[in-house]
Design a protein around this motif. Sequence first.
Motif, PDB file in Angstrom:
ATOM      1  N   VAL A   1      39.791  40.143  39.906  1.00  0.00           N
ATOM      2  CA  VAL A   1      40.135  39.286  41.036  1.00  0.00           C
ATOM      3  C   VAL A   1      41.647  39.118  41.143  1.00  0.00           C
ATOM      4  CG1 VAL A   1      39.871  36.962  41.983  1.00  0.00           C
ATOM      5  CG2 VAL A   1      37.935  38.087  40.880  1.00  0.00           C
ATOM      6  N   VAL A   2      42.149  39.247  42.384  1.00  0.00           N
ATOM      7  CA  VAL A   2      43.569  39.011  42.671  1.00  0.00           C
ATOM      8  C   VAL A   2      43.627  37.902  43.719  1.00  0.00           C
ATOM      9  CG1 VAL A   2      45.702  39.974  43.597  1.00  0.00           C
ATOM     10  CG2 VAL A   2      44.195  41.405  42.192  1.00  0.00           C
ATOM     11  N   PRO A   3      44.147  36.716  43.356  1.00  0.00           N
ATOM     12  CA  PRO A   3      44.304  35.645  44.350  1.00  0.00           C
ATOM     13  C   PRO A   3      45.364  36.045  45.384  1.00  0.00           C
ATOM     14  CG  PRO A   3      44.573  34.810  42.102  1.00  0.00           C
ATOM     15  CD  PRO A   3      44.553  36.296  42.021  1.00  0.00           C
ATOM     16  N   LEU A   4      45.138  35.717  46.640  1.00  0.00           N
ATOM     17  CA  LEU A   4      46.074  36.089  47.699  1.00  0.00           C
ATOM     18  C   LEU A   4      47.453  35.463  47.490  1.00  0.00           C
ATOM     19  CD1 LEU A   4      43.832  36.039  50.907  1.00  0.00           C
ATOM     20  CD2 LEU A   4      44.575  38.002  49.553  1.00  0.00           C
ATOM     21  N   HIS A   5      47.502  34.255  46.911  1.00  0.00           N
ATOM     22  CA  HIS A   5      48.809  33.609  46.698  1.00  0.00           C
ATOM     23  C   HIS A   5      49.669  34.392  45.713  1.00  0.00           C
ATOM     24  CE1 HIS A   5      47.984  31.917  42.700  1.00  0.00           C
ATOM     25  NE2 HIS A   5      46.771  31.643  43.148  1.00  0.00           N
TER      26      HIS A   5
ATOM     27  N   ARG B   1      54.794  37.156  45.624  1.00  0.00           N
ATOM     28  CA  ARG B   1      55.849  37.795  44.832  1.00  0.00           C
ATOM     29  C   ARG B   1      55.895  39.308  45.039  1.00  0.00           C
ATOM     30  NH1 ARG B   1      53.931  35.207  39.379  1.00  0.00           N
ATOM     31  NH2 ARG B   1      52.033  35.259  40.570  1.00  0.00           N
ATOM     32  N   GLY B   2      55.041  39.840  45.910  1.00  0.00           N
ATOM     33  CA  GLY B   2      55.035  41.279  46.180  1.00  0.00           C
ATOM     34  C   GLY B   2      53.706  41.908  45.804  1.00  0.00           C
ATOM     35  N   ALA B   3      53.645  43.207  45.974  1.00  0.00           N
ATOM     36  CA  ALA B   3      52.414  43.958  45.716  1.00  0.00           C
ATOM     37  C   ALA B   3      52.015  43.903  44.240  1.00  0.00           C
ATOM     38  CB  ALA B   3      52.597  45.409  46.142  1.00  0.00           C
ATOM     39  N   VAL B   4      50.726  43.997  44.013  1.00  0.00           N
ATOM     40  CA  VAL B   4      50.174  44.009  42.662  1.00  0.00           C
ATOM     41  C   VAL B   4      49.550  45.376  42.434  1.00  0.00           C
ATOM     42  CG1 VAL B   4      48.437  42.983  41.140  1.00  0.00           C
ATOM     43  CG2 VAL B   4      49.707  41.530  42.723  1.00  0.00           C
ATOM     44  N   ARG B   5      49.967  46.050  41.357  1.00  0.00           N
ATOM     45  CA  ARG B   5      49.422  47.357  41.016  1.00  0.00           C
ATOM     46  C   ARG B   5      48.511  47.217  39.802  1.00  0.00           C
ATOM     47  NH1 ARG B   5      53.882  47.919  43.504  1.00  0.00           N
ATOM     48  NH2 ARG B   5      54.480  49.658  44.802  1.00  0.00           N
ATOM     49  N   LEU B   6      47.321  47.830  39.908  1.00  0.00           N
ATOM     50  CA  LEU B   6      46.327  47.694  38.846  1.00  0.00           C
ATOM     51  C   LEU B   6      45.781  49.061  38.441  1.00  0.00           C
ATOM     52  CD1 LEU B   6      44.295  44.857  40.582  1.00  0.00           C
ATOM     53  CD2 LEU B   6      45.828  44.549  38.640  1.00  0.00           C
ATOM     54  N   SER B   7      45.562  49.236  37.156  1.00  0.00           N
ATOM     55  CA  SER B   7      44.833  50.390  36.628  1.00  0.00           C
ATOM     56  C   SER B   7      43.511  49.846  36.114  1.00  0.00           C
ATOM     57  CB  SER B   7      45.590  51.055  35.485  1.00  0.00           C
ATOM     58  OG  SER B   7      46.764  51.649  35.970  1.00  0.00           O
ATOM     59  N   LEU B   8      42.415  50.305  36.708  1.00  0.00           N
ATOM     60  CA  LEU B   8      41.104  49.761  36.379  1.00  0.00           C
ATOM     61  C   LEU B   8      40.252  50.772  35.634  1.00  0.00           C
ATOM     62  CD1 LEU B   8      40.270  48.185  39.851  1.00  0.00           C
ATOM     63  CD2 LEU B   8      41.436  47.113  37.937  1.00  0.00           C
TER      64      LEU B   8
ATOM     65  N   SER C   1      39.929  32.797  49.007  1.00  0.00           N
ATOM     66  CA  SER C   1      41.272  33.369  49.157  1.00  0.00           C
ATOM     67  C   SER C   1      41.640  34.222  47.947  1.00  0.00           C
ATOM     68  CB  SER C   1      42.302  32.256  49.358  1.00  0.00           C
ATOM     69  OG  SER C   1      42.088  31.636  50.599  1.00  0.00           O
ATOM     70  N   GLU C   2      40.728  35.130  47.595  1.00  0.00           N
ATOM     71  CA  GLU C   2      40.959  36.051  46.494  1.00  0.00           C
ATOM     72  C   GLU C   2      40.189  37.343  46.756  1.00  0.00           C
ATOM     73  OE1 GLU C   2      39.641  33.606  43.247  1.00  0.00           O
ATOM     74  OE2 GLU C   2      37.576  34.262  43.468  1.00  0.00           O
ATOM     75  N   VAL C   3      40.722  38.441  46.243  1.00  0.00           N
ATOM     76  CA  VAL C   3      40.140  39.764  46.461  1.00  0.00           C
ATOM     77  C   VAL C   3      39.546  40.267  45.161  1.00  0.00           C
ATOM     78  CG1 VAL C   3      40.603  42.119  47.193  1.00  0.00           C
ATOM     79  CG2 VAL C   3      41.984  40.269  48.100  1.00  0.00           C
ATOM     80  N   ASP C   4      38.266  40.679  45.185  1.00  0.00           N
ATOM     81  CA  ASP C   4      37.655  41.323  44.029  1.00  0.00           C
ATOM     82  C   ASP C   4      37.872  42.828  44.185  1.00  0.00           C
ATOM     83  OD1 ASP C   4      36.221  42.303  41.916  1.00  0.00           O
ATOM     84  OD2 ASP C   4      34.370  41.228  42.393  1.00  0.00           O
ATOM     85  N   VAL C   5      38.904  43.335  43.551  1.00  0.00           N
ATOM     86  CA  VAL C   5      39.306  44.730  43.688  1.00  0.00           C
ATOM     87  C   VAL C   5      38.232  45.662  43.128  1.00  0.00           C
ATOM     88  CG1 VAL C   5      41.099  46.393  43.087  1.00  0.00           C
ATOM     89  CG2 VAL C   5      41.715  44.036  43.576  1.00  0.00           C
TER      90      VAL C   5
ATOM     91  N   TYR D   1      35.512  46.564  45.585  1.00  0.00           N
ATOM     92  CA  TYR D   1      35.875  47.594  46.563  1.00  0.00           C
ATOM     93  C   TYR D   1      35.815  48.993  45.954  1.00  0.00           C
ATOM     94  CZ  TYR D   1      37.008  44.339  50.244  1.00  0.00           C
ATOM     95  OH  TYR D   1      36.913  43.381  51.225  1.00  0.00           O
ATOM     96  N   VAL D   2      36.151  49.127  44.688  1.00  0.00           N
ATOM     97  CA  VAL D   2      36.055  50.433  44.019  1.00  0.00           C
ATOM     98  C   VAL D   2      34.592  50.870  43.960  1.00  0.00           C
ATOM     99  CG1 VAL D   2      36.396  51.669  41.838  1.00  0.00           C
ATOM    100  CG2 VAL D   2      38.177  50.125  42.694  1.00  0.00           C
ATOM    101  N   VAL D   3      33.702  49.975  43.541  1.00  0.00           N
ATOM    102  CA  VAL D   3      32.278  50.312  43.449  1.00  0.00           C
ATOM    103  C   VAL D   3      31.703  50.582  44.841  1.00  0.00           C
ATOM    104  CG1 VAL D   3      29.996  49.453  42.775  1.00  0.00           C
ATOM    105  CG2 VAL D   3      31.961  49.098  41.271  1.00  0.00           C
ATOM    106  N   GLU D   4      32.121  49.810  45.838  1.00  0.00           N
ATOM    107  CA  GLU D   4      31.645  50.024  47.205  1.00  0.00           C
ATOM    108  C   GLU D   4      32.005  51.425  47.700  1.00  0.00           C
ATOM    109  OE1 GLU D   4      32.864  48.538  51.655  1.00  0.00           O
ATOM    110  OE2 GLU D   4      32.829  47.029  50.074  1.00  0.00           O
ATOM    111  N   HIS D   5      33.231  51.858  47.441  1.00  0.00           N
ATOM    112  CA  HIS D   5      33.643  53.174  47.916  1.00  0.00           C
ATOM    113  C   HIS D   5      33.031  54.297  47.086  1.00  0.00           C
ATOM    114  CE1 HIS D   5      36.231  50.763  50.405  1.00  0.00           C
ATOM    115  NE2 HIS D   5      36.279  51.811  51.191  1.00  0.00           N
TER     116      HIS D   5
END
Length: 168
Positions: free
Chosen positions: A6-10, A14-21, A120-124, A127-131
Amino acid sequence: MNWSVVVPLHRLDRGAVRLSLAPTAEERAEAARVLALPAVDALSAEVTVSPWLDGATVAGRWRAAVQQTCGVTLEPFETELEGDFAVNVVPPGSPNAPSEDPEQTIDLDAPDPPDVLARSEVDVAAYVVEHLALELDPFPRKPGVSWEPPKDDAPASPFAALGRLKPQ
């Protein structure tokens, strides 16, 4: 599903968030259950969540190795898949959310409207599993396997079934 990143929108202030999952073996097993697959042997993704209007753009590239069941032989086989995705999301109550007007015309050439989040949060990870699910073949065939329809000697007439009902 128990794999959640989960990435909260707030946090995007501070800018983009990069994640390796990369889910654990237990999380891959849960993904396989959700996707009705024998197994998800490997799954990884590189995802960037960046600010977009009052929401975010979730964009990334994923790779997976999954076990599927052949629709012809019913034997399991491994398939390697990969894909890119980009989805815009907005928080609940956003003025940028798509209209719910049932009379609204849909333009098939227009970009997809943003997804409206539940919070107000994104479960990244979702979206990976959906795609991944969108890339799965709904009628998988083991490589080299073909299906031949049964040979029918006589052409079926639409009246043949009625003729069998008629008393002799």
